[in-house]
Design an enzyme around this catalytic site. Structure first.
Site, PDB file in Angstrom:
ATOM      1  N   GLU A 100       1.485  -0.644  -5.005  1.00 46.48           N
ATOM      2  CA  GLU A 100       0.595   0.466  -5.324  1.00 46.48           C
ATOM      3  C   GLU A 100       1.553   1.634  -5.551  1.00 46.48           C
ATOM      4  OE1 GLU A 100      -3.411   2.616  -3.641  1.00 46.48           O
ATOM      5  OE2 GLU A 100      -1.816   2.228  -2.210  1.00 46.48           O
ATOM      6  N   ASP A 110       0.844  -1.185   0.000  1.00 44.82           N
ATOM      7  CA  ASP A 110       0.000   0.000   0.000  1.00 44.82           C
ATOM      8  C   ASP A 110       0.889   1.249   0.000  1.00 44.82           C
ATOM      9  OD1 ASP A 110      -2.727   1.239   0.494  1.00 44.82           O
ATOM     10  OD2 ASP A 110      -1.643   1.975   2.248  1.00 44.82           O
TER      11      ASP A 110
END
Length: 725
Positions: free
Chosen positions: A379, A342
């Protein structure tokens, strides 16, 4: 700059020994550290720790063992202007804790400061209002998966563990929403039947809610607020207070592995659940605010590139090692097969907060053989300066491709200028990923994810409907690239509903047939809806849970998605491991078969020409993929009206057969189709044809001669189809 010396971190955490438990904590600037042991009567016992080399404090305690609950109190100066927020009144969680017990009492004294004044120390004791670490003994790792698939064979299924199983009718009710529910044979069988190869779970590392969510009576459902990098989330265990969350997690991994399904974790190392310095002090901030987190130049405030209040400082060797030790633990001890990072850009910022693609974190991952066949997915952005890094991560990394997501949405809602970018995205986004050492699988092709509309909502809503989140519909993005197709939300109009289902199939087919690694969001294949809410991060309710009793028409959609997955997996032409650039196909004997690995068809004269590529009104593109033994031609037609095309002849194919499409069952022919056949493509449809191709130059020559003879003596279209068959 921080010191880059890294000591032996095996000294950290709680390790069971023959005589008790050895505890270790890295607190480099502390004046003293107390280990606090908590017994079953909630009585605290303080044990002073001894400072060793590199700022590691350690002690071995006899007579304690697994299930022992503990925390730390760290002594040092209270000097926020120097990044020092030491407060021994705070009971702190071990960053290396393998299990965590209890939650956060947001009404209690969880701040290290007086409410309203973040620079004046609080003297209230936080015991009873904060989570505790739990000693966990070593146990065997889960059953390994028989084979970690290459990314070319991988289909990722992004799922929320609790939401996926919470309503499953075949899972015992007391297990629903847990690790053991995910291990249930009925759940595993569904994944196997669908054909996905890897489940990417939303965060399973122990997380907490944020105060502002808790005060609304809601909770952090998604889990992007990690508190323990080594601990499985306790709430997903059947009894998540004494460490059995570890054994439950391993049971789940074993069940998925035994079915051939890999386990990927969405991991949040970019920030922690402590938030900014005005938030709760639960662990790292109290251990050493300046060492663990990025701070502004005045050292008083957090340097936040995550939007979550703090940013973990991986420019510090020991903090970086904490992340690496955690990753290694999840692979070697917990059986995990890959990670999705993330806001990954935060992890590669240097001591000046600048993005560095040659960061020591990436170097360490690449050098460690533990991660050799582990899937590493970024990401590829954060919200800081130069945080958008799509395409820049280099060999060994795979990246969420938001350019694919946004353009595919636009293409199917008719908001594009021609088909040039569609071709680029379908070809594996070579403009972003074709660089030395990278393959087309570097692009993770997705249309939806946990964050945003579900696929059904993408074709049912023009705008977000987030009032249930309690933020007056201000949260969540306004850039949805969606279309409601004439009516906002659910409707009884069957024509609209049929079009929406077709559009879902079109979107699914585009990501499954594009070159790269596809990712499906759990439930999208069967029409899961969040009623237009595009930010269900705080909705632990049926709004977010997968509905296991979809309407029959959505079951039919799921079945067609499943059949397309099987086609993709059965044919390597859809899964090239090298970027294709109109290269001539040779057979095993080196003969030129006069077709190419990838080209584009216009539907009339054959291959696309310059006029076709620059036609802004074009809404039709044929994608031809081929290798030495097979070929397929896929038509992507986003126009609302039917369009007639002519099937191209040799060397592209000797004949065709429709093997999958998104239209109604009776809208396309079955059986063999001769080259030159005029085929009607229904409006807004994907049509996949298998092309019968010659496998040798001799066969190619024979077929060319036969076709020439047929052209000299024309027969009816139907008879030509029979003869070609």
């Amino acid at each position: 700059m921080h010191s880059q010396t890294t000591p032996d971190t095996s000294l950290l955490g709680a390790r069971v020994t023959p005589g008790g438990v050895r505890f270790g904590l890295w607190a480099p600037r502390a004046d003293g550290v107390d280990l606090v042991l908590i017994d079953v009567r909630n009585t605290q016992r303080r044990v002073p720790m001894v400072r060793g080399a590199h700022g590691i404090w350690a002690v071995e305690v006899a007579g304690v063992g697994p299930e022992q609950q503990y925390g730390y109190r760290v002594h040092g100066p209270w000097d926020p202007s120097a990044g020092s927020r030491f407060n021994p009144n705070r009971l702190l969680l071990d960053p290396y804790a393998r299990a965590i017990s209890g939650g956060v009492d947001f009404r209690g004294p969880i701040l290290d400061h007086v409410p309203g004044d973040p620079f004046r120390m609080s003297t209230e004791d936080s015991f009873g209002a904060v989570p505790l670490a739990v000693v966990v003994e070593d146990t065997p790792p889960p059953t390994p998966v028989a084979r970690r698939r290459p990314m070319s064979e991988t289909i990722i299924y992004e799922a929320h563990l609790r939401g996926f199983t919470r309503l499953h009718p075949e899972v015992p009710e007391h297990l629903r929403g847990s690790y053991l529910a995910m291990a249930d044979p009925a759940v595993v069988a569904y994944l196997v039947d669908l054909g996905v190869t890897a489940v990417e779970f939303l965060p399973l590392q122990h997380f907490v809610s944020e105060p502002f969510i808790a005060h609304k009576g809601l909770s952090n459902y998604w889990g992007y607020n990690t508190l323990g990098f080594f601990a499985p989330h306790a709430f997903y265990a059947t009894r998540g207070t004494v460490g059995n969350q570890v054994s439950d997690f391993k049971t789940m991994v074993s069940a998925l592995h035994e079915a051939g399904i890999e386990v990927l974790l969405d991991v949040v190392y970019n920030h922690t659940g402590e938030g900014g310095h005005e938030g709760p002090t639960l662990s790292m901030r109290g251990i050493d605010h300046h060492a663990y987190y990025r701070l502004t130049n005045d050292h008083r405030d957090d340097y936040d590139v995550t939007g979550c209040g703090n940013s973990v400082d991986t420019s510090h060797a020991m903090v970086r090692q904490l992340v690496l030790d955690s990753l290694r633990y999840w692979v070697t001890e917990m059986g995990v097969d890959g990670f999705r990072f993330d806001l990954a850009t935060t992890l590669i910022r240097d001591g000046h907060h600048h993005v560095n693609q040659d960061h020591a974190f990436k170097q360490a991952l690449a050098a460690d053989p533990v991660f050799d066949d582990v899937k590493i997915i970024a990401e590829p952005w954060d919200i800081g300066p130069f945080g958008y890094q799509v395409g820049n991560w280099g060999p060994g990394w795979h990246e969420w491709n938001d350019r694919f997501r946004d353009h595919v949405r636009d293409y199917w809602r008719g908001a594009v200028h021609g088909v040039q970018e569609l071709a680029t995205r379908l070809a594996g986004s070579p403009d972003l990923f074709d660089s030395p050492g990278r393959s087309p699988q570097a692009t993770i092709n997705f249309v939806t994810a946990h964050d945003g509309f579900t696929m059904r909502d993408l074709v049912s809503y023009d705008v977000k409907h987030n009032l249930a989140n309690g933020e007056a519909n201000r949260d969540g993005t306004d850039n949805n690239w969606s279309s409601n197709h004439g009516w906002e939300g659910d409707t009884a109009d069957e024509a609209v509903n049929a079009l929406r289902r077709r559009q879902v199939l079109n979107l699914m087919a585009t990501q499954l047939l594009a070159v790269g690694t596809p990712m499906i969001t759990a439930g999208d294949e069967a029409g899961r809806t969040q009623k237009g809410n595009n930010n269900t991060y705080c909705q632990d309710s049926p709004l977010s849970w997968v509905d296991w009793a979809p309407a029959p028409e959505w079951v039919a959609v799921r079945d067609r998605v499943r059949s397309l997955i099987r086609i993709r997996q059965a044919h390597c032409a859809f899964r090239p491991t090298d970027f294709a650039y109109h290269t001539e196909v040779l057979n095993q004997y080196g003969e030129n078969l006069q077709r190419v690995d990838l080209t584009w068809m216009n539907g009339t004269t054959g291959q696309m020409d310059q006029h076709d590529w620059h036609d802004g009104a074009r809404r039709l593109l044929g994608m031809y993929v081929s290798n030495d033994h097979e070929a397929f031609l896929t038509w992507f037609h986003s126009g609302a009206d039917d369009v007639d095309i002519t099937l191209p002849g040799l060397p592209w194919a000797a004949s065709y057969e429709v093997v999958w499409h998104s239209a109604d069952e009776d809208e396309l022919p079955t059986g063999t189709l001769a080259t030159g056949t005029r085929l009607t493509l229904p409006g807004r449809s994907v049509v996949l044809l298998r092309a019968a191709v010659p496998l040798s130059s001799v066969e190619l020559l024979r077929l060319q001669e036969e076709h020439a003879a047929l052209a000299a003596y024309p027969v009816s279209e139907g008879a030509a189809a029979v003869e070609a068959g």
